[in-house]
Design an enzyme around this catalytic site. Sequence first.
Site, PDB file in Angstrom:
ATOM      1  N   ASP A  30      48.625  33.851  40.929  1.00 35.69           N
ATOM      2  CA  ASP A  30      47.944  33.178  42.026  1.00 35.69           C
ATOM      3  C   ASP A  30      48.138  31.662  41.956  1.00 35.69           C
ATOM      4  O   ASP A  30      48.201  31.086  40.868  1.00 35.69           O
ATOM      5  CB  ASP A  30      46.449  33.514  41.955  1.00 35.69           C
ATOM      6  CG  ASP A  30      45.701  33.133  43.225  1.00 35.69           C
ATOM      7  OD1 ASP A  30      46.345  33.004  44.285  1.00 35.69           O
ATOM      8  OD2 ASP A  30      44.471  32.966  43.148  1.00 35.69           O
ATOM      9  N   ASN A  78      48.909  41.037  51.985  1.00 36.14           N
ATOM     10  CA  ASN A  78      49.732  39.845  52.185  1.00 36.14           C
ATOM     11  C   ASN A  78      50.548  39.878  53.476  1.00 36.14           C
ATOM     12  O   ASN A  78      51.059  38.836  53.918  1.00 36.14           O
ATOM     13  CB  ASN A  78      50.687  39.652  51.004  1.00 36.14           C
ATOM     14  CG  ASN A  78      49.989  39.133  49.755  1.00 36.14           C
ATOM     15  OD1 ASN A  78      50.485  39.302  48.642  1.00 36.14           O
ATOM     16  ND2 ASN A  78      48.838  38.502  49.926  1.00 36.14           N
TER      17      ASN A  78
END
Length: 256
Positions: A30, A78
């Site tokens: 991340d 995503n």
Amino acid sequence: MTASVQREALSGVHPHERAAFPRHVAIIMDGNGRWAKERGLPRTEGHRQGVETLRRIVRHAAKLGISCLTLYSFSSENWTRPEAEVSFLMGLLQRFVRRDLAELVKANIKVRVIGSREGLSPSIASLLDEAEAATRGNSGMELVVAFNYGARDELTRAMRKIAADVAAGRLDPAKIDESVIASRLDTADLPDPDLIIRTSGEQRLSNFLLWQAAYAEFFFPRFNWPDFDEKAFDEALSVFAARDRRYGGLSQKADA
């Protein structure tokens, strides 16, 4: 345990024989976008640098003797990102496989992809198949790539498989236990993660390995994924080694 001491301890000792050494490390990579923003760069540059970090960490984990490394590369959520960014990420995936597959084969690393293949473009689906096929005979570290992956989707698909087996008479409902459920998951035959690392300082799983993470230890470094390096990986292993893993029982430490 310092990184140097840890490396010395690894010498000549299989990691499976070391209770304080994780067999399976999973990483939520991340912070690529935040890394780029802090430097006034486009998000795509953060993703590009993130791939370079990925390469270094895969090599380092294999060198240390990690049995299984799982990387959360692209979640089922995503796809909601801007089309241009998703297209860039797909291109990065293709370039990574084309550039690194031969090295993975040579390094005896076995690639396994988890997540749904439904709805993927033929070019991406065939690329994932190619990576798995080319490394299938390898016996070293298993590199698990979570692509188009969401833990709730994984569990839903597993329940459908179980329901189909029950309906067809292949499975007695009374026989359904944790092992039956685990055998229908994408990670069947893999050990549960011992250690889950999430970079960027965020402290949540984000729909990643929800079933498998039941007794995982967590490490949350505050810096973003492109800044994660071998030293940070070693620090995570050292923190893990100091944890007292009880699995719901009593402490195994002598002074407990």
